[in-house]
Design a protein around this motif. Structure first.
Motif, PDB file in Angstrom:
ATOM      1  N   SER A 134       0.734  -1.144  -0.077  1.00 52.55           N
ATOM      2  CA  SER A 134       0.023  -0.008   0.074  1.00 52.55           C
ATOM      3  C   SER A 134       0.888   1.368   0.176  1.00 52.55           C
ATOM      4  CB  SER A 134      -0.855   0.051   1.239  1.00 52.55           C
ATOM      5  OG  SER A 134      -1.654  -1.089   1.379  1.00 52.55           O
ATOM      6  N   VAL A 135       2.007   1.168   0.757  1.00 50.63           N
ATOM      7  CA  VAL A 135       2.836   2.414   0.998  1.00 50.63           C
ATOM      8  C   VAL A 135       3.561   2.716  -0.459  1.00 50.63           C
ATOM      9  CG1 VAL A 135       4.963   3.450   1.969  1.00 50.63           C
ATOM     10  CG2 VAL A 135       3.158   2.261   3.311  1.00 50.63           C
ATOM     11  N   TYR A 136       3.802   1.655  -1.119  1.00 56.71           N
ATOM     12  CA  TYR A 136       4.454   1.702  -2.095  1.00 56.71           C
ATOM     13  C   TYR A 136       3.632   2.034  -3.390  1.00 56.71           C
ATOM     14  CZ  TYR A 136       7.569   0.099  -6.325  1.00 56.71           C
ATOM     15  OH  TYR A 136       8.304  -0.089  -7.309  1.00 56.71           O
ATOM     16  N   ALA A 137       2.500   1.710  -3.224  1.00 59.15           N
ATOM     17  CA  ALA A 137       1.330   2.206  -4.490  1.00 59.15           C
ATOM     18  C   ALA A 137       1.011   3.613  -4.003  1.00 59.15           C
ATOM     19  CB  ALA A 137       0.212   1.417  -4.373  1.00 59.15           C
ATOM     20  N   VAL A 138       0.703   3.965  -2.793  1.00 54.46           N
ATOM     21  CA  VAL A 138       0.039   5.400  -2.559  1.00 54.46           C
ATOM     22  C   VAL A 138       1.465   6.104  -2.888  1.00 54.46           C
ATOM     23  CG1 VAL A 138      -0.544   6.742  -0.888  1.00 54.46           C
ATOM     24  CG2 VAL A 138      -1.371   4.316  -0.903  1.00 54.46           C
ATOM     25  N   GLY A 139       2.541   5.997  -2.706  1.00 49.36           N
ATOM     26  CA  GLY A 139       3.902   6.723  -2.834  1.00 49.36           C
ATOM     27  C   GLY A 139       4.333   6.821  -4.057  1.00 49.36           C
ATOM     28  N   GLY A 140       3.647   5.934  -5.059  1.00 42.89           N
ATOM     29  CA  GLY A 140       3.961   6.311  -6.385  1.00 42.89           C
ATOM     30  C   GLY A 140       4.484   5.374  -7.137  1.00 42.89           C
ATOM     31  N   GLY A 141       4.494   4.035  -6.525  1.00 42.74           N
ATOM     32  CA  GLY A 141       5.025   3.009  -7.308  1.00 42.74           C
ATOM     33  C   GLY A 141       6.449   3.188  -7.561  1.00 42.74           C
ATOM     34  N   ARG A 142       6.843   2.900  -9.000  1.00 45.24           N
ATOM     35  CA  ARG A 142       8.102   2.944  -9.362  1.00 45.24           C
ATOM     36  C   ARG A 142       8.603   4.287  -9.471  1.00 45.24           C
ATOM     37  NH1 ARG A 142       9.679  -1.425 -14.153  1.00 45.24           N
ATOM     38  NH2 ARG A 142       8.844  -3.356 -12.761  1.00 45.24           N
ATOM     39  N   GLY A 143       7.800   5.280  -9.253  1.00 47.85           N
ATOM     40  CA  GLY A 143       8.057   6.701  -9.335  1.00 47.85           C
ATOM     41  C   GLY A 143       8.031   7.144  -7.882  1.00 47.85           C
ATOM     42  N   ALA A 144       8.015   6.406  -6.893  1.00 46.88           N
ATOM     43  CA  ALA A 144       8.007   6.664  -5.356  1.00 46.88           C
ATOM     44  C   ALA A 144       9.428   7.606  -5.242  1.00 46.88           C
ATOM     45  CB  ALA A 144       7.833   5.626  -4.387  1.00 46.88           C
ATOM     46  N   THR A 145       9.041   8.529  -4.297  1.00 48.49           N
ATOM     47  CA  THR A 145       9.984   9.637  -3.880  1.00 48.49           C
ATOM     48  C   THR A 145      10.196   9.049  -2.335  1.00 48.49           C
ATOM     49  OG1 THR A 145       8.714  11.072  -3.426  1.00 48.49           O
ATOM     50  CG2 THR A 145       9.692  11.187  -5.534  1.00 48.49           C
ATOM     51  N   PRO A 146      11.173   9.480  -1.546  1.00 46.61           N
ATOM     52  CA  PRO A 146      11.399   9.169  -0.294  1.00 46.61           C
ATOM     53  C   PRO A 146      10.322   9.864   0.681  1.00 46.61           C
ATOM     54  CG  PRO A 146      13.535   9.604  -1.161  1.00 46.61           C
ATOM     55  CD  PRO A 146      12.524   9.602  -2.257  1.00 46.61           C
ATOM     56  N   ALA A 147       9.971  11.137   0.092  1.00 45.43           N
ATOM     57  CA  ALA A 147       8.981  12.114   0.823  1.00 45.43           C
ATOM     58  C   ALA A 147       7.650  11.339   0.817  1.00 45.43           C
ATOM     59  CB  ALA A 147       9.112  13.234   0.148  1.00 45.43           C
ATOM     60  N   ARG A 148       7.245  10.893  -0.411  1.00 43.85           N
ATOM     61  CA  ARG A 148       5.909  10.372  -0.555  1.00 43.85           C
ATOM     62  C   ARG A 148       5.921   9.020   0.181  1.00 43.85           C
ATOM     63  NH1 ARG A 148       4.613  10.597  -7.038  1.00 43.85           N
ATOM     64  NH2 ARG A 148       4.457  13.055  -7.394  1.00 43.85           N
ATOM     65  N   LEU A 149       6.912   8.309   0.212  1.00 40.84           N
ATOM     66  CA  LEU A 149       7.028   7.096   1.079  1.00 40.84           C
ATOM     67  C   LEU A 149       6.782   7.046   2.660  1.00 40.84           C
ATOM     68  CD1 LEU A 149       9.826   4.903  -0.770  1.00 40.84           C
ATOM     69  CD2 LEU A 149       7.265   4.372  -0.874  1.00 40.84           C
ATOM     70  N   ALA A 150       7.201   8.332   2.969  1.00 39.00           N
ATOM     71  CA  ALA A 150       7.387   8.677   4.312  1.00 39.00           C
ATOM     72  C   ALA A 150       5.852   9.339   4.788  1.00 39.00           C
ATOM     73  CB  ALA A 150       8.327   9.719   4.726  1.00 39.00           C
ATOM     74  N   LEU A 151       5.423   9.972   3.757  1.00 38.72           N
ATOM     75  CA  LEU A 151       4.102  10.626   4.027  1.00 38.72           C
ATOM     76  C   LEU A 151       2.992   9.403   4.198  1.00 38.72           C
ATOM     77  CD1 LEU A 151       4.160  13.989   2.265  1.00 38.72           C
ATOM     78  CD2 LEU A 151       4.156  13.716   4.395  1.00 38.72           C
ATOM     79  N   ALA A 152       3.045   8.680   3.298  1.00 36.85           N
ATOM     80  CA  ALA A 152       2.109   7.631   3.078  1.00 36.85           C
ATOM     81  C   ALA A 152       2.013   6.426   4.309  1.00 36.85           C
ATOM     82  CB  ALA A 152       2.372   6.716   1.729  1.00 36.85           C
ATOM     83  N   GLY A 153       3.368   6.409   4.577  1.00 33.39           N
ATOM     84  CA  GLY A 153       3.581   5.527   5.657  1.00 33.39           C
ATOM     85  C   GLY A 153       3.025   6.090   6.912  1.00 33.39           C
ATOM     86  N   ALA A 154       3.423   7.333   7.243  1.00 32.41           N
ATOM     87  CA  ALA A 154       2.919   7.878   8.588  1.00 32.41           C
ATOM     88  C   ALA A 154       1.444   8.017   8.715  1.00 32.41           C
ATOM     89  CB  ALA A 154       3.253   9.551   8.703  1.00 32.41           C
ATOM     90  N   ALA A 155       0.835   8.208   7.461  1.00 32.23           N
ATOM     91  CA  ALA A 155      -0.678   8.257   7.671  1.00 32.23           C
ATOM     92  C   ALA A 155      -1.415   6.927   7.715  1.00 32.23           C
ATOM     93  CB  ALA A 155      -1.245   8.567   6.362  1.00 32.23           C
ATOM     94  N   LEU A 156      -0.810   5.804   7.235  1.00 31.65           N
ATOM     95  CA  LEU A 156      -1.275   4.556   7.617  1.00 31.65           C
ATOM     96  C   LEU A 156      -0.873   4.209   8.970  1.00 31.65           C
ATOM     97  CD1 LEU A 156      -0.275   2.703   4.143  1.00 31.65           C
ATOM     98  CD2 LEU A 156      -2.605   2.800   5.150  1.00 31.65           C
ATOM     99  N   ASN A 157       0.329   4.502   9.457  1.00 34.16           N
ATOM    100  CA  ASN A 157       0.714   4.088  10.665  1.00 34.16           C
ATOM    101  C   ASN A 157      -0.247   4.553  11.918  1.00 34.16           C
ATOM    102  OD1 ASN A 157       2.977   3.198  12.687  1.00 34.16           O
ATOM    103  ND2 ASN A 157       2.856   5.297  13.156  1.00 34.16           N
ATOM    104  N   ALA A 158      -0.511   5.737  11.627  1.00 36.31           N
ATOM    105  CA  ALA A 158      -1.787   6.613  12.550  1.00 36.31           C
ATOM    106  C   ALA A 158      -2.937   5.735  12.501  1.00 36.31           C
ATOM    107  CB  ALA A 158      -1.621   8.000  12.280  1.00 36.31           C
ATOM    108  N   THR A 159      -3.387   5.561  11.345  1.00 35.46           N
ATOM    109  CA  THR A 159      -4.661   4.721  10.959  1.00 35.46           C
ATOM    110  C   THR A 159      -4.774   3.491  11.914  1.00 35.46           C
ATOM    111  OG1 THR A 159      -5.221   6.096   9.185  1.00 35.46           O
ATOM    112  CG2 THR A 159      -6.346   4.191   9.722  1.00 35.46           C
ATOM    113  N   LEU A 160      -3.512   2.761  11.650  1.00 34.33           N
ATOM    114  CA  LEU A 160      -3.543   1.270  12.208  1.00 34.33           C
ATOM    115  C   LEU A 160      -3.472   1.234  13.517  1.00 34.33           C
ATOM    116  CD1 LEU A 160      -1.389  -0.097   9.304  1.00 34.33           C
ATOM    117  CD2 LEU A 160      -3.652  -0.712   9.513  1.00 34.33           C
ATOM    118  N   TYR A 161      -2.483   1.912  14.095  1.00 34.10           N
ATOM    119  CA  TYR A 161      -2.324   2.138  15.485  1.00 34.10           C
ATOM    120  C   TYR A 161      -3.881   2.404  16.182  1.00 34.10           C
ATOM    121  CZ  TYR A 161       2.353   0.251  16.143  1.00 34.10           C
ATOM    122  OH  TYR A 161       3.602  -0.390  16.002  1.00 34.10           O
TER     123      TYR A 161
END
Length: 333
Positions: A134-161
């Motif tokens: 999910s993070v890889y897809a939301v972050g942009g797939g093969r065009g993912a950047t570090p910032a996008r990955l971090a933002l997508a992960g932070a959102a999922l982290n808060a939701t899941l916890y």
């Protein structure tokens, strides 16, 4: 540069770290409610008729081996995450992978009646894999950047916890079953747990070490990495798979453990520099030192009971985290 041609100082340092790990493991086998001398530990390992055989083999050896595996997994995962996101304060929690594993285990315990590690491991790996994808897809797939990955992960982290907390609060039975697991503990380690965790940690470790050179290239930038023969999309996907395997197995085995994956790469960087070909092997050795050492410290400080290892790592990690935040040079990747 291969490990055999690396500076002798780094090779000697790695050997010294291995000796330190051996010493910490000896302490783990000796320290507990029943103190054993080192000769008693030695006989307890090899002599079935010795007085220390039962204590060593049924209680302390499984938790020591599990601490080694979980520490190695978290240390490698943290180093890979920091390299992947180019964020020196990143750890597996940043991309929500620990939260995904925890949410899957909470679901298994609360709604499906799963009560043993055999069930936990598959749900934890599934949760970690789904969040990684999910993070890889939301972050942009093969065009993912570090910032996008971090933002997508932070959102999922808060939701899941938030979901995990809600599940625990809504069900008293779930809260009772999960309260020790969620704090992070090695106390319930069994030989079967070690055997079941080992393949996942081994595969994740091999994959992480194999990505050292491509991640080094990726740190130079997309264009430079491509010019050097690396494929950024595949490197990021491989890194997420490695982190998913390592974090899923570690979280299933003993619950979410904080700060190990964040702190160890910083401490190691002072010894090795940013080269992942050395950073990752050092992390694979020194993270278990921290994990097993924290477990031993919890047994000493909590007598006649014990403090869970997750509490000890949080207490030790908090001040060090603040130190790194206040000193920008200390967190430079």
């Amino acid at each position: 540069m291969s490990l055999t041609k690396a500076p002798p100082r780094r090779a000697a340092g790695l050997f010294a770290c291995l000796l330190l790990l051996l010493a910490v493991c000896a302490l783990s086998l000796a320290v507990g409610a029943r103190q054993l001398t080192l000769p008693q530990v030695w006989h307890g390992l090899w002599d079935e008729g010795s007085t220390g055989w039962t204590v060593v083999h049924e209680m302390r050896l499984p938790r020591t081996l599990l601490g080694l595996l979980v520490g190695c997994a978290l240390g490698l995962a943290g180093a890979v995450m920091q390299a992947l996101t180019r964020n020196p304060l990143a750890d597996p929690g940043l991309l929500g992978i620990n939260a995904g594993a925890s949410a899957a285990v909470a679901t298994a315990i609360s709604f499906l009646g799963v009560t043993d590690f055999t069930g936990y491991i598959w749900f934890a790996l599934l949760g970690a894999a789904l969040v990684s994808a999910s993070v890889y897809a939301v972050g942009g797939g093969r065009g993912a950047t570090p910032a996008r990955l971090a933002l997508a992960g932070a959102a999922l982290n808060a939701t899941l916890y938030s979901y995990v907390t809600a599940v625990m609060l809504l069900s008293a039975a779930s809260l009772e079953r999960m309260r020790f697991w969620t704090v992070g503990s090695l106390a319930s380690a069994q030989p079967a747990t070690v055997v079941k965790v080992l393949p996942f940690v081994l595969v994740g470790t091999v994959l992480a070490l194999a990505l050292a050179q491509p991640l080094n290239a990726l740190a130079l930038g997309e264009d430079s990495a491509t010019a050097l023969g690396a494929r950024p999309g595949r490197v990021r996907a491989g890194a997420l798979i490695a982190v998913g395997l390592l974090c899923g197995a570690a979280t299933a085995a003993c619950g979410p453990i904080v700060f190990v994956g964040l702190l160890v790469p910083h401490l190691v960087r002072a010894l090795t520099g940013p080269d992942l070909r050395w950073l990752l092997p050092y992390c694979a050795v020194l993270a278990p030192v921290l994990m097993v050492g924290a477990d031993v410290l919890g047994r000493v400080l909590g007598r006649p009971g014990e403090l869970q290892v997750g509490i000890v790592t949080a207490v030790l990690g908090g001040p060090l985290f603040l130190y790194f935040v206040r000193r920008p040079k200390a967190v430079r990747a």
